[in-house]
Design an enzyme around this catalytic site. Sequence first.
Site, PDB file in Angstrom:
ATOM      1  N   TYR A  97       0.866  -1.176   0.000  1.00 36.90           N
ATOM      2  CA  TYR A  97       0.000   0.000   0.000  1.00 36.90           C
ATOM      3  C   TYR A  97       0.911   1.237   0.000  1.00 36.90           C
ATOM      4  O   TYR A  97       0.836   2.113   0.854  1.00 36.90           O
ATOM      5  CB  TYR A  97      -0.962   0.006   1.198  1.00 36.90           C
ATOM      6  CG  TYR A  97      -2.256   0.728   0.867  1.00 36.90           C
ATOM      7  CD1 TYR A  97      -3.177   0.171  -0.011  1.00 36.90           C
ATOM      8  CD2 TYR A  97      -2.527   1.978   1.403  1.00 36.90           C
ATOM      9  CE1 TYR A  97      -4.346   0.839  -0.339  1.00 36.90           C
ATOM     10  CE2 TYR A  97      -3.692   2.658   1.080  1.00 36.90           C
ATOM     11  CZ  TYR A  97      -4.587   2.076   0.207  1.00 36.90           C
ATOM     12  OH  TYR A  97      -5.746   2.742  -0.117  1.00 36.90           O
ATOM     13  N   HIS A 154       7.343   5.454   1.308  1.00 36.23           N
ATOM     14  CA  HIS A 154       8.044   4.288   0.745  1.00 36.23           C
ATOM     15  C   HIS A 154       8.871   4.710  -0.473  1.00 36.23           C
ATOM     16  O   HIS A 154       9.992   4.236  -0.671  1.00 36.23           O
ATOM     17  CB  HIS A 154       7.028   3.229   0.300  1.00 36.23           C
ATOM     18  CG  HIS A 154       6.154   2.693   1.397  1.00 36.23           C
ATOM     19  ND1 HIS A 154       4.807   2.948   1.457  1.00 36.23           N
ATOM     20  CD2 HIS A 154       6.434   1.903   2.466  1.00 36.23           C
ATOM     21  CE1 HIS A 154       4.289   2.334   2.511  1.00 36.23           C
ATOM     22  NE2 HIS A 154       5.248   1.697   3.150  1.00 36.23           N
ATOM     23  N   GLN A 158       3.914 -10.098  13.019  1.00 40.67           N
ATOM     24  CA  GLN A 158       4.190  -8.859  13.732  1.00 40.67           C
ATOM     25  C   GLN A 158       2.903  -8.148  14.175  1.00 40.67           C
ATOM     26  O   GLN A 158       2.948  -7.057  14.715  1.00 40.67           O
ATOM     27  CB  GLN A 158       5.091  -7.920  12.918  1.00 40.67           C
ATOM     28  CG  GLN A 158       4.432  -7.274  11.717  1.00 40.67           C
ATOM     29  CD  GLN A 158       5.449  -6.488  10.894  1.00 40.67           C
ATOM     30  OE1 GLN A 158       6.352  -7.060  10.294  1.00 40.67           O
ATOM     31  NE2 GLN A 158       5.311  -5.163  10.876  1.00 40.67           N
ATOM     32  N   VAL A 195       8.612  11.299   5.713  1.00 44.39           N
ATOM     33  CA  VAL A 195       7.933  12.088   4.679  1.00 44.39           C
ATOM     34  C   VAL A 195       6.528  12.421   5.201  1.00 44.39           C
ATOM     35  O   VAL A 195       5.829  11.546   5.723  1.00 44.39           O
ATOM     36  CB  VAL A 195       7.839  11.304   3.357  1.00 44.39           C
ATOM     37  CG1 VAL A 195       7.054  12.099   2.318  1.00 44.39           C
ATOM     38  CG2 VAL A 195       9.237  10.983   2.842  1.00 44.39           C
TER      39      VAL A 195
HETATM   40  P1  AMP Z   1       5.492  -0.249   6.222  1.00 42.79           P
HETATM   41  O1  AMP Z   1       5.039  -0.635   4.844  1.00 42.79           O
HETATM   42  O2  AMP Z   1       4.544   0.660   6.936  1.00 42.79           O
HETATM   43  O3  AMP Z   1       5.955  -1.429   7.025  1.00 42.79           O
HETATM   44  O4  AMP Z   1       6.783   0.645   5.995  1.00 42.79           O
HETATM   45  C1  AMP Z   1       7.876   0.180   5.248  1.00 42.79           C
HETATM   46  C2  AMP Z   1       9.030   1.129   5.429  1.00 42.79           C
HETATM   47  O5  AMP Z   1       8.657   2.438   4.989  1.00 42.79           O
HETATM   48  C3  AMP Z   1       9.462   1.268   6.901  1.00 42.79           C
HETATM   49  O6  AMP Z   1      10.876   1.318   6.965  1.00 42.79           O
HETATM   50  C4  AMP Z   1       8.848   2.565   7.298  1.00 42.79           C
HETATM   51  O7  AMP Z   1       9.530   3.220   8.358  1.00 42.79           O
HETATM   52  C5  AMP Z   1       8.940   3.365   6.016  1.00 42.79           C
HETATM   53  N1  AMP Z   1       7.966   4.455   6.040  1.00 42.79           N
HETATM   54  C6  AMP Z   1       6.628   4.359   6.252  1.00 42.79           C
HETATM   55  N2  AMP Z   1       6.066   5.587   6.271  1.00 42.79           N
HETATM   56  C7  AMP Z   1       7.073   6.477   6.074  1.00 42.79           C
HETATM   57  C8  AMP Z   1       7.142   7.908   5.997  1.00 42.79           C
HETATM   58  N3  AMP Z   1       6.070   8.678   6.141  1.00 42.79           N
HETATM   59  N4  AMP Z   1       8.353   8.461   5.788  1.00 42.79           N
HETATM   60  C9  AMP Z   1       9.457   7.698   5.659  1.00 42.79           C
HETATM   61  N5  AMP Z   1       9.465   6.362   5.713  1.00 42.79           N
HETATM   62  C10 AMP Z   1       8.288   5.757   5.920  1.00 42.79           C
END
Ligand code: AMP
Length: 301
Positions: free
Chosen positions: A38, A43, A67, A182
């Site tokens: 998503y 990302h 998790q 971000v």
């Molecule tokens: P997730 O899909 O939520 O598990 O996130 C995957 C990666 O994207 C993780 O390393 C998160 O920390 C990073 N991530 C998610 N949201 C943000 C954001 N707003 N800014 C920077 N990195 C992000």
Amino acid sequence: MKVFREIHELRKYLKSERLTSAAQGKLLLTGLVPTMGYLHEGHASLLHKARGENDLVVLSIFVNPIQFGPNEDLDKYPRDEKNDLLLAEREGVDAVFIPTVEEMYPTPTQTKVTVQQLTSTLCGASRPGHFDGVTTVVSKLMHIVQPDHAYFGQKDAQQVAVISQMVKDLNFDVRIVPCPIVRENDGLALSSRNVYLSPEDRNAALVLSRSLLNLKSKVEAGEAITVGQASKEIINSISAESRAVIDYVEIVTFPGLMAMKPDQVLAEAEEEVLIALAVKFGTTRLIDNIILTKKGEALHV
Ligand code: AMP
């Protein structure tokens, strides 16, 4: 861009790419960006950084069941593979790994990877077992991909600390690259979970970044604000928002995640300081944070 759903196919591809490079006397620097899909511009920023620093970029998309706690949002976690692949293509990803749960966990597992102390606070305290799930799946992904670099967002600052510790303790041959948060133009940190928010909750959620940015401005303006005052200010401003239910507001050292004395002046801290919070709006739990450098200057806002 290649899409792999099976571990052995991805391994075969990586081996062949590495052999081709080696035959030309070249290293094939590989970057891994692990995600749960998503995908959004947060990302994308990780993928962009990875693209700039590697010959081959692997994106993994896997909603990792181990998790999630029993009463968490595993079943309704948002998914949109088509859009994810478009974003990956746009960012110049070479290989996307989208395994099924059965592919990653074919038999009941008997092994998990646990980082101890760092996982006992913040999100680890409110989500028991969460970080074991994260470190276990990230270990598996790193063994499968064998990246030189792996990219993680500071949005999940505790995750960065925990994974960096795991990599150090277990001698993974990879460099962890933390990437700044971000945000939307109005300050809300991008998250796949933002899609759950009603318009009213989304508006109310702006209190999170506002309270963190407020504190940042005060520290940067040279106010001798203490840990105790800062935490009270943030709690007060979030509590004034009736839709918000605070899970935690914590001010700790980074990356050690050690509690700090309430009378410690933030700007005079010896180490970097993480100001992290988790707050629920309806059934949606959001996290946000800022990291202050030694000089009190905020790094990742
Ligand atoms: P997730 O899909 O939520 O598990 O996130 C995957 C990666 O994207 C993780 O390393 C998160 O920390 C990073 N991530 C998610 N949201 C943000 C954001 N707003 N800014 C920077 N990195 C992000």
